[in-house]
Design a protein around this motif. Structure first.
Motif, mmCIF file in Angstrom:
data_model
loop_
_atom_site.group_PDB
_atom_site.id
_atom_site.type_symbol
_atom_site.label_atom_id
_atom_site.label_comp_id
_atom_site.label_asym_id
_atom_site.label_seq_id
_atom_site.Cartn_x
_atom_site.Cartn_y
_atom_site.Cartn_z
ATOM 1 N N ASP A 96 0.964 -0.988 -0.039
ATOM 2 C CA ASP A 96 -0.083 -0.101 -0.227
ATOM 3 C C ASP A 96 0.973 1.435 0.635
ATOM 4 O OD1 ASP A 96 -0.495 -0.452 4.004
ATOM 5 O OD2 ASP A 96 1.067 -0.203 2.678
ATOM 6 N N THR A 102 -4.827 4.159 2.634
ATOM 7 C CA THR A 102 -4.565 4.890 1.274
ATOM 8 C C THR A 102 -4.935 2.755 0.505
ATOM 9 O OG1 THR A 102 -2.317 3.449 1.027
ATOM 10 C CG2 THR A 102 -2.959 5.472 1.225
ATOM 11 N N GLU A 103 -4.610 2.772 -0.772
ATOM 12 C CA GLU A 103 -5.228 1.585 -2.021
ATOM 13 C C GLU A 103 -3.959 0.263 -1.128
ATOM 14 O OE1 GLU A 103 -5.193 4.268 -2.650
ATOM 15 O OE2 GLU A 103 -4.279 5.007 -4.651
ATOM 16 N N SER B 32 -12.054 4.986 4.552
ATOM 17 C CA SER B 32 -11.178 4.590 3.255
ATOM 18 C C SER B 32 -12.594 3.799 2.601
ATOM 19 C CB SER B 32 -10.308 4.896 3.334
ATOM 20 O OG SER B 32 -8.975 5.622 3.801
ATOM 21 N N PHE B 34 -12.787 1.379 -1.386
ATOM 22 C CA PHE B 34 -11.876 0.850 -2.563
ATOM 23 C C PHE B 34 -13.646 -0.301 -3.108
ATOM 24 C CE2 PHE B 34 -8.337 3.383 -0.707
ATOM 25 C CZ PHE B 34 -8.393 2.596 0.039
ATOM 26 N N TYR B 36 -12.401 -2.823 -6.180
ATOM 27 C CA TYR B 36 -11.589 -3.128 -7.941
ATOM 28 C C TYR B 36 -11.858 -4.249 -8.364
ATOM 29 C CZ TYR B 36 -7.575 -1.906 -4.185
ATOM 30 O OH TYR B 36 -6.820 -1.461 -3.509
ATOM 31 N N LEU B 46 -7.768 -1.661 -9.590
ATOM 32 C CA LEU B 46 -8.582 -0.426 -8.322
ATOM 33 C C LEU B 46 -9.358 0.063 -8.718
ATOM 34 C CD1 LEU B 46 -8.995 0.930 -5.522
ATOM 35 C CD2 LEU B 46 -6.603 2.711 -6.366
ATOM 36 N N SER B 49 -11.593 4.913 -5.213
ATOM 37 C CA SER B 49 -11.606 5.021 -4.326
ATOM 38 C C SER B 49 -12.863 6.274 -3.560
ATOM 39 C CB SER B 49 -9.703 5.121 -4.072
ATOM 40 O OG SER B 49 -9.741 6.597 -4.455
ATOM 41 N N TYR B 51 -13.120 8.897 -0.037
ATOM 42 C CA TYR B 51 -13.314 8.953 1.885
ATOM 43 C C TYR B 51 -14.461 9.807 2.464
ATOM 44 C CZ TYR B 51 -8.447 7.845 -0.930
ATOM 45 O OH TYR B 51 -7.949 7.037 -1.172
ATOM 46 N N SER B 92 -11.270 0.014 4.720
ATOM 47 C CA SER B 92 -10.258 -0.054 5.547
ATOM 48 C C SER B 92 -10.276 0.182 6.522
ATOM 49 C CB SER B 92 -9.267 1.344 5.108
ATOM 50 O OG SER B 92 -8.572 1.748 5.510
#
Lengths: 115, 109
Positions: A96, A102-103, B32, B34, B36, B46, B49, B51, B92
């Motif tokens: 990451d 973060t991704e 966070s 995401f 994919y 990815l 994203s 937030y 996340s």
């Protein structure tokens, strides 16, 4: 984004043997992650590898079965030991960003078949 | 146990239509989110994203986040056969990504 090279891309192995998967990143990263993805399933985190310390394993995964090395900030290996057909899976290396939350970026993956 | 839930599908959508993919998560502290895309035999890549609450658009893709409802979605406009793939939602939580099982999307020509 980081560029991650993972090899081998695929292998067919005999049960009872071991396979070492290599992961090389084009930039220095603090943490590297190893995932397993079984057929038709999502990603399962095996362990997190930090440079200079032992890897941190998730529940259900042990160092004897999946030893990990992290000799520097751009490289890691995952060994699948004493393989059985149940280990047939895709193994993915991931990193990451250097900031929290973060991704993830992935290597190409290693498709392992144990016969 | 922190979880991310997705409908496994397959979700079949006609070419040119809007594909709507949904994801719910259990950790209210997640910050966070995401999406994919994973083609068969390939690693996840990815595509979006997000937030903060609301919509985020990138080309044909729109991610929507509702933290109060713990819900994140992905809309794909003008769906193309090349969009056929499995879409993974990741959230996340405590410096770790929690992954959904993925939704298989099939775009029918």
């Amino acid at each position: 984004s980081a560029v991650i090279s993972q090899k081998p891309s695929r292998d067919i192995c005999q049960r009872g043997t071991s396979l070492t998967i290599q992961c090389q990143v084009d930039s220095q990263v603090t943490m590297m992650f190893w995932y397993r993805q079984q057929p038709g399933q999502s990603l399962t985190l095996i362990a997190t590898a930090n440079q200079g310390s032992e890897a941190t394993y998730e529940s259900g995964f042990v160092i004897d079965k999946f030893p990990i090395s992290r000799p520097n900030l751009t490289f890691s290996t995952l060994t699948v030991s004493n393989m059985s057909p149940e280990d047939s899976s895709i193994y993915l290396c991931s990193v990451d960003g250097e900031q929290v939350n973060t991704e993830a970026f992935f290597g190409q993956g290693t498709r392992l078949t144990v016969v | 146990q922190k979880e991310v839930e997705q409908n496994s599908g397959p979700l079949s959508v006609p070419e040119g239509a809007i594909a709507s993919l949904n994801c719910t998560y259990s950790d209210r502290g997640s910050q966070s989110f995401f999406w994919y895309r994973q083609y068969s035999g390939k690693s996840p890549e990815l595509i979006m994203s997000i937030y903060s609450n609301g919509d985020k658009e990138d080309g044909r893709f729109t991610a929507q986040l509702n933290k109060a409802s713990q819900y994140v979605s992905l809309l794909i406009r003008d769906s193309q056969p090349s969009d056929s793939a499995t879409y993974l939602c990741a959230v996340s939580s405590n410096y770790q990504l929690i992954w959904g099982a993925g939704t298989k999307l099939i775009i029918k020509p």
